[in-house]
Motif scaffolding. Structure first.
Motif, PDB file in Angstrom:
ATOM      1  N   THR A  52      13.832  -2.084   2.189  1.00  0.00           N
ATOM      2  CA  THR A  52      14.139  -3.508   2.385  1.00  0.00           C
ATOM      3  C   THR A  52      13.943  -4.242   1.065  1.00  0.00           C
ATOM      4  O   THR A  52      13.286  -3.734   0.147  1.00  0.00           O
ATOM      5  CB  THR A  52      13.212  -4.134   3.444  1.00  0.00           C
ATOM      6  N   GLN A  53      14.472  -5.441   0.989  1.00  0.00           N
ATOM      7  CA  GLN A  53      14.299  -6.256  -0.219  1.00  0.00           C
ATOM      8  C   GLN A  53      12.823  -6.542  -0.472  1.00  0.00           C
ATOM      9  O   GLN A  53      12.363  -6.503  -1.610  1.00  0.00           O
ATOM     10  CB  GLN A  53      15.078  -7.573  -0.088  1.00  0.00           C
ATOM     11  N   GLN A  54      12.055  -6.793   0.611  1.00  0.00           N
ATOM     12  CA  GLN A  54      10.639  -7.107   0.456  1.00  0.00           C
ATOM     13  C   GLN A  54       9.877  -5.932  -0.166  1.00  0.00           C
ATOM     14  O   GLN A  54       9.050  -6.122  -1.064  1.00  0.00           O
ATOM     15  CB  GLN A  54      10.014  -7.465   1.817  1.00  0.00           C
ATOM     16  N   THR A  55      10.179  -4.709   0.316  1.00  0.00           N
ATOM     17  CA  THR A  55       9.498  -3.530  -0.234  1.00  0.00           C
ATOM     18  C   THR A  55       9.953  -3.273  -1.663  1.00  0.00           C
ATOM     19  O   THR A  55       9.133  -2.961  -2.537  1.00  0.00           O
ATOM     20  CB  THR A  55       9.757  -2.300   0.649  1.00  0.00           C
ATOM     21  N   PHE A  56      11.239  -3.415  -1.909  1.00  0.00           N
ATOM     22  CA  PHE A  56      11.751  -3.226  -3.266  1.00  0.00           C
ATOM     23  C   PHE A  56      11.076  -4.193  -4.234  1.00  0.00           C
ATOM     24  O   PHE A  56      10.681  -3.814  -5.339  1.00  0.00           O
ATOM     25  CB  PHE A  56      13.270  -3.415  -3.281  1.00  0.00           C
ATOM     26  N   ALA A  58       8.146  -5.500  -3.832  1.00  0.00           N
ATOM     27  CA  ALA A  58       6.730  -5.113  -3.929  1.00  0.00           C
ATOM     28  C   ALA A  58       6.519  -3.938  -4.881  1.00  0.00           C
ATOM     29  O   ALA A  58       5.416  -3.750  -5.399  1.00  0.00           O
ATOM     30  CB  ALA A  58       6.183  -4.779  -2.545  1.00  0.00           C
ATOM     31  N   PHE A  59       7.567  -3.154  -5.128  1.00  0.00           N
ATOM     32  CA  PHE A  59       7.459  -2.045  -6.080  1.00  0.00           C
ATOM     33  C   PHE A  59       7.030  -2.543  -7.464  1.00  0.00           C
ATOM     34  O   PHE A  59       6.326  -1.851  -8.185  1.00  0.00           O
ATOM     35  CB  PHE A  59       8.797  -1.309  -6.224  1.00  0.00           C
ATOM     36  N   SER A  60       7.469  -3.743  -7.817  1.00  0.00           N
ATOM     37  CA  SER A  60       7.204  -4.242  -9.168  1.00  0.00           C
ATOM     38  C   SER A  60       6.322  -5.492  -9.205  1.00  0.00           C
ATOM     39  O   SER A  60       6.138  -6.088 -10.256  1.00  0.00           O
ATOM     40  CB  SER A  60       8.530  -4.538  -9.882  1.00  0.00           C
ATOM     41  N   ASN A  61       5.775  -5.874  -8.066  1.00  0.00           N
ATOM     42  CA  ASN A  61       4.936  -7.067  -8.022  1.00  0.00           C
ATOM     43  C   ASN A  61       3.660  -6.749  -7.253  1.00  0.00           C
ATOM     44  O   ASN A  61       3.683  -6.589  -6.033  1.00  0.00           O
ATOM     45  CB  ASN A  61       5.690  -8.221  -7.349  1.00  0.00           C
ATOM     46  N   GLU A  62       2.534  -6.643  -7.974  1.00  0.00           N
ATOM     47  CA  GLU A  62       1.272  -6.254  -7.351  1.00  0.00           C
ATOM     48  C   GLU A  62       0.756  -7.282  -6.356  1.00  0.00           C
ATOM     49  O   GLU A  62      -0.159  -7.000  -5.572  1.00  0.00           O
ATOM     50  CB  GLU A  62       0.216  -6.004  -8.433  1.00  0.00           C
ATOM     51  N   ASN A  63       1.308  -8.491  -6.365  1.00  0.00           N
ATOM     52  CA  ASN A  63       0.857  -9.526  -5.441  1.00  0.00           C
ATOM     53  C   ASN A  63       1.577  -9.466  -4.097  1.00  0.00           C
ATOM     54  O   ASN A  63       1.229 -10.199  -3.177  1.00  0.00           O
ATOM     55  CB  ASN A  63       1.060 -10.909  -6.066  1.00  0.00           C
ATOM     56  N   LEU A  64       2.577  -8.592  -3.996  1.00  0.00           N
ATOM     57  CA  LEU A  64       3.322  -8.454  -2.744  1.00  0.00           C
ATOM     58  C   LEU A  64       2.883  -7.197  -2.006  1.00  0.00           C
ATOM     59  O   LEU A  64       2.443  -6.230  -2.618  1.00  0.00           O
ATOM     60  CB  LEU A  64       4.825  -8.397  -3.019  1.00  0.00           C
ATOM     61  N   TYR A  65       3.023  -7.213  -0.684  1.00  0.00           N
ATOM     62  CA  TYR A  65       2.582  -6.082   0.118  1.00  0.00           C
ATOM     63  C   TYR A  65       3.516  -5.926   1.320  1.00  0.00           C
ATOM     64  O   TYR A  65       3.931  -6.914   1.929  1.00  0.00           O
ATOM     65  CB  TYR A  65       1.147  -6.317   0.621  1.00  0.00           C
ATOM     66  N   THR A  66       3.853  -4.688   1.639  1.00  0.00           N
ATOM     67  CA  THR A  66       4.520  -4.364   2.908  1.00  0.00           C
ATOM     68  C   THR A  66       3.939  -3.049   3.406  1.00  0.00           C
ATOM     69  O   THR A  66       3.389  -2.259   2.624  1.00  0.00           O
ATOM     70  CB  THR A  66       6.050  -4.206   2.760  1.00  0.00           C
ATOM     71  N   THR A 110       9.757   3.199 -10.448  1.00  0.00           N
ATOM     72  CA  THR A 110       9.403   3.066 -11.856  1.00  0.00           C
ATOM     73  C   THR A 110       7.889   3.122 -12.034  1.00  0.00           C
ATOM     74  O   THR A 110       7.144   2.519 -11.263  1.00  0.00           O
ATOM     75  CB  THR A 110       9.918   1.721 -12.405  1.00  0.00           C
ATOM     76  N   LYS A 111       7.461   3.868 -13.041  1.00  0.00           N
ATOM     77  CA  LYS A 111       6.058   4.049 -13.412  1.00  0.00           C
ATOM     78  C   LYS A 111       5.277   4.877 -12.397  1.00  0.00           C
ATOM     79  O   LYS A 111       4.085   5.121 -12.582  1.00  0.00           O
ATOM     80  CB  LYS A 111       5.356   2.712 -13.660  1.00  0.00           C
ATOM     81  N   LYS A 112       5.925   5.283 -11.316  1.00  0.00           N
ATOM     82  CA  LYS A 112       5.281   6.148 -10.318  1.00  0.00           C
ATOM     83  C   LYS A 112       5.884   7.546 -10.364  1.00  0.00           C
ATOM     84  O   LYS A 112       5.151   8.534 -10.407  1.00  0.00           O
ATOM     85  CB  LYS A 112       5.450   5.575  -8.907  1.00  0.00           C
TER      86      LYS A 112
END
Length: 194
Positions: A52-56, A58-66, A110-112
């Motif tokens: 989903t857009q929310q998870t995508f 969150a991949f690059s924003n540590e302040n987001l969570y799903t 990325t980075k993972k």
């Protein structure tokens, strides 16, 4: 200790050629690595959620969570714990199952699992992969690879995995030849692992 990550994606639980070939591979792998362990990941039995857009985000924003972000981390952890990866993949509508595509959408990060600081570099280059592909028809292209193998190889290469073995089972819709074909694939797996 050797660890094999087995990834299944067939919608069929019973009478699945890809699962049957996967079972045979694992049995032979365990005989070769009696001290080894097998991690099982089934993208169809427990359906892998689509990105989903929310998870995508969150991949690059540590302040987001799903919740799917936690699943992504778990799937990536399984990849890092494994030495070898077995992918069993039937063809659906000329492509890989959507649940398997969803799996890769959650682990290609990325980075993972890859970086692109100086061009794309996969971070899983120390892994081996094995692809069991199953098709009702015969779809091998010039050069010997079929569309499933081409797609999965591209994904694995992106992750840095280039040591890949292939076990294609084609023409399963032709029932009069299927027993002979499955025996040939089993013989190929046996030879590879012994």
């Amino acid at each position: 200790m050797n660890t094999l990550l087995r990834i299944d994606s067939s919608l069929r639980i019973k009478d699945s050629y890809s699962r049957r070939m996967g079972d045979y591979f694992v049995k032979q792998w365990i005989l070769k690595h009696p001290e080894g362990s097998v991690i099982e990941r089934d993208t169809a039995r427990k359906m892998t959620p689509h990105l989903t857009q929310q998870t995508f985000d969150a991949f690059s924003n540590e302040n987001l969570y799903t919740e799917d972000l936690l699943l992504s981390d778990k799937l990536i952890d399984e990849l890092y714990k494994s030495c070898e990866i077995l992918i069993t993949c039937p063809m659906y509508n000329y492509g890989i199952p959507s649940s398997l595509k969803a799996y890769f959408d959650l682990v290609i990060r990325t980075k993972k699992t890859f970086t692109y600081d100086h061009g794309i570099k996969g971070l899983l280059s120390d892994k081996k992969a094995h692809i069991i592909s199953v098709m009702g028809g015969v779809h091998s292209l010039p050069g010997g690879m079929n569309p499933l193998e081409i797609h999965l190889t591209s994904i694995l290469n992106h992750l840095g995995i280039t040591d890949i073995s292939y076990f294609p089972l084609e023409g399963t819709a032709t029932s009069d030849q299927i027993l002979k074909k499955t025996e040939l694939i089993e013989a190929s797996i046996f030879k590879y692992l012994n």
